[in-house]
Design an enzyme around this catalytic site. Structure first.
Site, PDB file in Angstrom:
ATOM      1  N   PRO C 106       0.808  -1.221   0.000  1.00  0.00           N
ATOM      2  CA  PRO C 106       0.000   0.000   0.000  1.00  0.00           C
ATOM      3  C   PRO C 106       0.840   1.268   0.000  1.00  0.00           C
ATOM      4  CG  PRO C 106      -0.779  -1.529   1.661  1.00  0.00           C
ATOM      5  CD  PRO C 106       0.463  -2.127   1.092  1.00  0.00           C
ATOM      6  N   THR C 107       0.345   2.276  -0.673  1.00  0.00           N
ATOM      7  CA  THR C 107       0.997   3.578  -0.703  1.00  0.00           C
ATOM      8  C   THR C 107       0.711   4.290   0.608  1.00  0.00           C
ATOM      9  OG1 THR C 107       0.616   3.666  -3.058  1.00  0.00           O
ATOM     10  CG2 THR C 107       1.195   5.737  -1.994  1.00  0.00           C
ATOM     11  N   GLY C 108       1.762   4.664   1.309  1.00  0.00           N
ATOM     12  CA  GLY C 108       1.584   5.280   2.620  1.00  0.00           C
ATOM     13  C   GLY C 108       1.308   4.224   3.671  1.00  0.00           C
ATOM     14  N   CYS C 109       1.919   3.054   3.464  1.00  0.00           N
ATOM     15  CA  CYS C 109       1.687   1.908   4.342  1.00  0.00           C
ATOM     16  C   CYS C 109       2.440   2.105   5.649  1.00  0.00           C
ATOM     17  CB  CYS C 109       2.196   0.654   3.649  1.00  0.00           C
ATOM     18  SG  CYS C 109       1.965  -0.812   4.621  1.00  0.00           S
ATOM     19  N   ILE C 110       1.743   1.954   6.782  1.00  0.00           N
ATOM     20  CA  ILE C 110       2.437   2.087   8.074  1.00  0.00           C
ATOM     21  C   ILE C 110       2.198   0.865   8.937  1.00  0.00           C
ATOM     22  CG2 ILE C 110       2.839   4.554   8.366  1.00  0.00           C
ATOM     23  CD1 ILE C 110       0.018   4.887   9.347  1.00  0.00           C
TER      24      ILE C 110
END
Lengths: 129, 103, 110
Positions: C106-110
């Site tokens: 995911p983009t911006g995965c945290i």
């Protein structure tokens, strides 16, 4: 703390991302979009600006099938899901390219350069590409 | 004298490649606008006047797939510019003696 | 790394995400899920299919908060909450479900 419980960010800064390049010819537009989404996922106060050739990034009806690249203009439509609501386009840049807000893939705030300058001056971090 | 094909792949509002090309291209040669260079084919582009000034002496082409990719199919192009596909691009390279890329 | 299915090899990166998005198929999803110790229940499929639809429309795999909100909008608050999604995908709904859906991280995965 359970994994599904959300932790708020420790520090919130005002980040402004200034897009000045057309899409596809260089990697800047796509890279900047990814960084915007990451900053938004970290709950920062994000604003996105399109000036100069950057306004071309938002042009409607992009169809990249024939050039074999990902049409990332659809990803701008996800900015709303990421709670990125401050999207500014400089009026002068649009007009000098024969474009209007109607030509853009998402609703934006069209601002004269004079007004945009004030908003830019209020940021903690400005990243231009 | 060799027949030259000039390739412009930079936006006219980002770099001065188009300006220099229009200034230095010999009459009778051709100019192909591709990648971000296709923005120069728009009739509303600020550079349109400079293109029109040399319209009689130079033959202008624009690469269709790059126009569509950038969502410009609904925008009018400068009269006299021919749209070509990748096959047409290859034909142009073959028809000319020299290809020059204005990077 | 790679997944083997019916004599075919599907390349993945070092974290197990498929390299070629278009190579994905439901059988492969079940295999990736087994690697993640996840049984593909109807509820798990619902999330995986939701992610594939999201990618089709927006060309990105959403971050977990965005996924949660989008599911809430479409499937209601019973499913659009972090607890429900973490029960289905204990190591992070966006991360694990994206991997099973054959999408990139995911983009911006945290």
């Amino acid at each position: 703390m359970e994994p599904w419980e959300e932790e708020g960010p420790e520090v919130v800064k005002r980040f402004m991302y200034v897009n000045r390049k057309a899409p596809y010819g260089t990697i800047y537009a796509l890279e900047c979009l990814e960084v915007v989404l990451i900053a938004a996922a970290f709950d920062q106060d994000v604003s996105v600006v399109f000036v100069d050739d950057g306004v071309y990034q938002l042009k409607k009806n992009q169809d990249t099938a024939a050039i074999g690249m990902k049409n990332f203009s659809n990803t701008y439509r996800a900015l709303d899901d990421y709670d990125v609501e401050k999207i500014y386009v400089e009026q002068e840049s649009l007009e000098s390219r024969g474009l209007t807000a109607e030509d853009l893939i998402i609703p934006v705030e069209v601002l004269a350069g004079d007004n945009l300058r004030e908003i830019m001056a209020q940021q903690d971090v400005v990243i231009s590409s | 004298m060799s027949k030259m094909l000039h390739l412009i792949n930079k936006s006219p509002t980002d770099r001065n490649s188009l300006d220099s090309c229009l200034r230095l291209a010999e009459a009778g040669s051709s100019v192909l606008l591709l990648e971000d260079g296709v923005y120069a084919a728009l009739s509303k582009a600020a550079s349109a006047e400079a293109v029109n000034q040399r319209m009689g002496e130079l033959t202008f082409y624009v690469l269709g797939p790059d126009v569509s990719a950038r969502g410009l199919d609904d925008k009018p192009l400068i009269d006299g510019i021919s749209v070509v596909d990748y096959g047409g691009f290859v034909d142009l390279v073959v028809e000319h003696d020299v290809a020059q890329s204005w990077l | 790394m790679a997944y083997e299915l019916n004599g075919q090899t599907f390349e993945s990166d070092e974290e197990g995400y498929l390299v070629d998005i278009s190579a994905w198929n439901p059988e492969l999803a079940v295999l990736i899920a087994e690697d993640e110790n996840i049984e593909m229940s109807d509820d798990a499929w619902e999330v995986v299919n939701f992610l594939r639809d999201y990618y089709e429309e927006y060309q990105i795999a959403p971050a977990v908060r965005v996924l949660t909100k989008a599911i809430k909008k479409k499937l209601g608050a019973d499913k659009g909450n972090s607890k429900y999604l973490y029960e289905l995908f204990p190591y992070g709904p966006a991360k694990q479900a994206c991997k099973i859906a054959g999408l990139p991280k995911p983009t911006g995965c945290i």
